[in-house]
Design a protein around this motif. Structure first.
Motif, PDB file in Angstrom:
ATOM      1  N   GLU A 162      35.776  42.098  47.143  1.00  0.00           N
ATOM      2  CA  GLU A 162      35.340  42.929  46.335  1.00  0.00           C
ATOM      3  C   GLU A 162      34.018  42.436  45.684  1.00  0.00           C
ATOM      4  OE1 GLU A 162      38.012  44.239  42.518  1.00  0.00           O
ATOM      5  OE2 GLU A 162      36.422  42.691  41.736  1.00  0.00           O
TER       6      GLU A 162
ATOM      7  N   GLU B  78      36.691  35.766  40.122  1.00  0.00           N
ATOM      8  CA  GLU B  78      35.239  36.375  40.238  1.00  0.00           C
ATOM      9  C   GLU B  78      34.171  35.211  40.158  1.00  0.00           C
ATOM     10  OE1 GLU B  78      34.324  39.159  37.209  1.00  0.00           O
ATOM     11  OE2 GLU B  78      36.141  40.319  37.668  1.00  0.00           O
TER      12      GLU B  78
ATOM     13  N   ILE C  89      42.530  37.852  40.736  1.00  0.00           N
ATOM     14  CA  ILE C  89      41.208  37.933  41.430  1.00  0.00           C
ATOM     15  C   ILE C  89      40.597  36.860  40.703  1.00  0.00           C
ATOM     16  CG2 ILE C  89      39.291  39.303  41.521  1.00  0.00           C
ATOM     17  CD1 ILE C  89      41.028  41.849  41.256  1.00  0.00           C
TER      18      ILE C  89
ATOM     19  N   SER D  49      36.040  38.221  44.394  1.00  0.00           N
ATOM     20  CA  SER D  49      35.093  39.141  43.856  1.00  0.00           C
ATOM     21  C   SER D  49      33.678  38.394  43.775  1.00  0.00           C
ATOM     22  CB  SER D  49      35.706  39.775  42.838  1.00  0.00           C
ATOM     23  OG  SER D  49      34.548  40.685  42.432  1.00  0.00           O
TER      24      SER D  49
ATOM     25  N   ALA E 214      41.454  39.297  36.573  1.00  0.00           N
ATOM     26  CA  ALA E 214      40.476  38.878  37.264  1.00  0.00           C
ATOM     27  C   ALA E 214      40.015  37.754  36.128  1.00  0.00           C
ATOM     28  CB  ALA E 214      39.413  39.947  37.398  1.00  0.00           C
TER      29      ALA E 214
ATOM     30  N   LYS F 293      31.122  43.241  42.604  1.00  0.00           N
ATOM     31  CA  LYS F 293      31.046  44.049  41.116  1.00  0.00           C
ATOM     32  C   LYS F 293      29.390  44.337  41.095  1.00  0.00           C
ATOM     33  CE  LYS F 293      33.412  43.015  37.896  1.00  0.00           C
ATOM     34  NZ  LYS F 293      34.095  42.255  36.577  1.00  0.00           N
TER      35      LYS F 293
ATOM     36  N   ASP G 295      30.695  38.584  41.557  1.00  0.00           N
ATOM     37  CA  ASP G 295      30.341  39.189  40.155  1.00  0.00           C
ATOM     38  C   ASP G 295      28.789  39.506  40.075  1.00  0.00           C
ATOM     39  OD1 ASP G 295      30.427  40.139  37.773  1.00  0.00           O
ATOM     40  OD2 ASP G 295      30.863  38.441  36.671  1.00  0.00           O
TER      41      ASP G 295
END
Length: 598
Positions: free
Chosen positions: A491, A442, A440, A470, A408, A493, A472
């Motif tokens: 995704e 972020e 990935i 993702s 990531a 986080k 974050d």
């Protein structure tokens, strides 16, 4: 709910269906205690002195009193759900009640025990979540800007205040003194006595130093064993040295912790605006260099003022050094990796790549000092691609050893606006023969809203490559859920400010639980960052969180150290047991880094 009792306030004028139903309620196994009043006015008085889980209001055929009570609840910011029991209300009246934030509306002829229990349970659960969100937002705002151990301002808030102090000083044509302080031998105390003793020592240190400085001064914890202070007024050399002496006097007395006595020494560095530097980052470097000069003395306490010699590397703008570092391979700018644990498998599945700068003269420069510089100087795209290239190189080296780890990489808001990012990423992924699904990117919530259209176009281009995306620090920004549904996000986080307190705070637990449920309902994988103890890890596993990362499992590690972690950690992959790189293989990996094209 108080000590297993569910507190319900009922409102009814005269005989009511609630008289028969309310006493027979049982919510989640808890005994229901009801108190009856006859009007909304009496209810307002009861709410001022009592703590209720919900309100049941039998309005008969007149919805007006319920709307008035709900309005007063909203005005007073009381988060008590109001459920209305009605008799022959028209459907448009019931809809109007629900639009007024009434939790639920039930016709009296439909009033059955199970129906009412479900309505109360859903309403109170939603209300608790909302209260927890409000409290957690307030706590999150504090946590984001303060050190969790000492309660002092953290590095981020410190630099913000330093910028403000310099701006004000520039207008007033006054100096500002910056003080940095390092504890001698703290790592030895941590190693010999354990982190618990070390934490108590840091707390006592912070308490003593706070009393030594003025209220107008700012004291912050900016590193494991490093503190800093801003002296915005009377910032003469003599005055700053006097403040440093007061700190030393406060720390001279031994610290008594659990029948142990600790005597510490400190090094203090001082630098002044505008004498030594005119921007916050350069001023910090000058103060830290002066502090490090204290190592040359053998005294228990040392105070050093930054010199004015032209030989000091800090006289050269840091941004010039950053440009040189970007042309110097991984000798200065290197990548560390923090493991991400798949909670269903109990094994590491990937790592997050985090860049660090080992300056040849200034030592370790923190990311919050050079990332903004990179953005302002137009170097952030080069820095992002530098990290991506070296991360893919390391991933290829691990893959050659049979270790499959996703990587990531963080993408800044400015880089996300670059339409050529997908092309650069495609070229690097192909150059290192990487599996796009194991890469990935972020992004932060704030990066999305900076320019939604351009960000969306870039993310769609990355999505076409097959990489993962993702969000974050989820829960701290302003992303609308409608954006998330439109974006190719896989995704989220959960921000560490929520996760770090969830083992102790019921409110943080509710927030994290709700965000995990929200993510899964949107079909997204959920990562929790900031896991610092076993209780938090167990709670996240129970809540069904997919992935966790944090210091409890591992700090960010250089690639070589991560190899040892993979072999020895209980979360390491089974294939890592074969991972025993020889010196020759390590040299090959190093060459792999240096020869990669970007």
């Amino acid at each position: 709910m108080i000590k297993g009792r569910f507190q319900v306030l009922t409102i009814a004028k005269g005989a009511s269906v609630l008289d028969n139903v309310a006493p027979r309620l049982s919510i989640s196994g808890a005994r229901v205690v009801t108190e009856r009043v006859t009007s909304a006015e009496e209810a307002a008085i009861a709410l001022d002195v009592g703590d209720y889980d919900c309100i049941l209001f039998d309005v008969g055929s007149d919805p007006a009193p319920a709307k008035e009570l709900q309005a007063s609840l909203l005005d007073s910011k009381k988060k008590v759900p109001l459920l209305v029991i009605s008799d022959r209300l028209a459907s448009n009246d019931m809809v109007d009640l629900l639009r007024s934030d009434i939790a639920d509306c039930i016709n009296s002829d439909e009033l059955k025990i199970d129906r009412l229990v479900r309505a109360i349970w859903n309403a109170t659960r939603a209300s608790r979540t909302e209260r927890a969100l409000d409290m957690a937002e307030s706590q999150r705002s504090f946590n984001a800007l303060h050190d969790g151990l000492t309660g002092l301002p953290n590095r981020s808030l410190f630099f913000d205040r330093l910028d403000q102090a310099i701006t004000f000083a520039e207008r007033q044509r006054e100096p500002v003194a910056l003080l940095t302080l390092n504890i001698n031998g703290f790592n030895r105390i941590n190693g010999e006595m354990g982190h618990k003793i070390g934490d108590i020592l840091l707390q006592q240190l912070a308490d003593r130093m706070k009393t030594a400085l003025r209220r107008s001064d700012t004291l912050a914890r900016i590193g494991d064993d490093e503190f800093a202070g801003i002296l915005p007024t009377g910032a003469t050399n003599k005055g700053a040295e006097k403040a440093a002496r007061k700190l030393i006097n406060a720390l001279e007395v031994p610290f008594e912790i659990n029948d142990h006595s600790f005597t510490i020494g400190v090094r203090i560095g001082l630098a002044f605006y505008p004498q030594h530097a005119t921007c916050a980052s350069d001023l910090m470097i000058r103060a830290e260099n002066a502090m490090r000069d204290g190592r040359r003395t053998n005294s228990r306490f040392a105070i050093n003022i930054a010199g004015d010699g032209a030989h000091e590397a800090s006289n050269r703008p840091l941004v010039e050094d950053l440009r040189r570092a970007l042309n110097d391979g991984d000798r200065q700018l290197f990548v560390t990796f923090q493991p991400k644990i798949d909670l269903r498998k109990g094994r590491v599945d990937g790592v997050e790549a985090l860049v660090r700068w080992r300056h040849p003269a200034r030592g370790l420069v923190f990311p919050d000092a050079f990332i903004p510089l990179a953005e302002d100087a137009g170097l952030i795209d080069r820095l992002t691609l530098h990290v991506l290239n070296h991360s893919l190189a390391q991933q290829a080296a691990w893959r050659a050893e049979g270790i499959d780890l996703s990587i990531a990489v963080n993408v800044s808001a400015k880089t996300l606006q670059n339409p050529r990012l997908p092309l650069h990423a495609k070229n690097m992924i192909e150059a290192w023969s990487a599996d796009p699904s194991r890469v990935i990117f972020e992004i932060t919530e704030s990066a999305i809203i900076l320019d939604v259209e351009r960000a969306t176009a870039t993310l769609q281009g990355l999505d076409r490559l097959g990489v993962g995306i993702s969000i974050d620090d989820f829960g701290t920004g302003y992303t609308c859920l409608s954006y998330i549904r439109r974006l190719p996000v896989e995704e989220i986080k959960v921000d560490k400010s929520f996760v770090m307190g969830m083992s102790k705070s019921p409110d943080d637990w509710v927030i994290v639980s709700s965000l995990i449920e929200l993510g899964h309902n949107l079909g997204l994988s959920v990562v929790a960052e900031g896991v610092e103890d076993a209780r938090t890890l167990a709670a996240l596993t129970e809540l069904g969180c997919d992935v966790a990362q944090g210091y409890h499992m591992s700090r960010p590690l250089p690639a070589d150290d991560l190899v040892g972690w993979l072999v020895n950690s209980p979360w390491g992959p089974e294939s890592a047991l074969r991972l025993r790189p020889s010196a020759k293989e390590s040299d090959n990996v190093h060459q792999l880094h240096l020869t990669a094209g970007s």
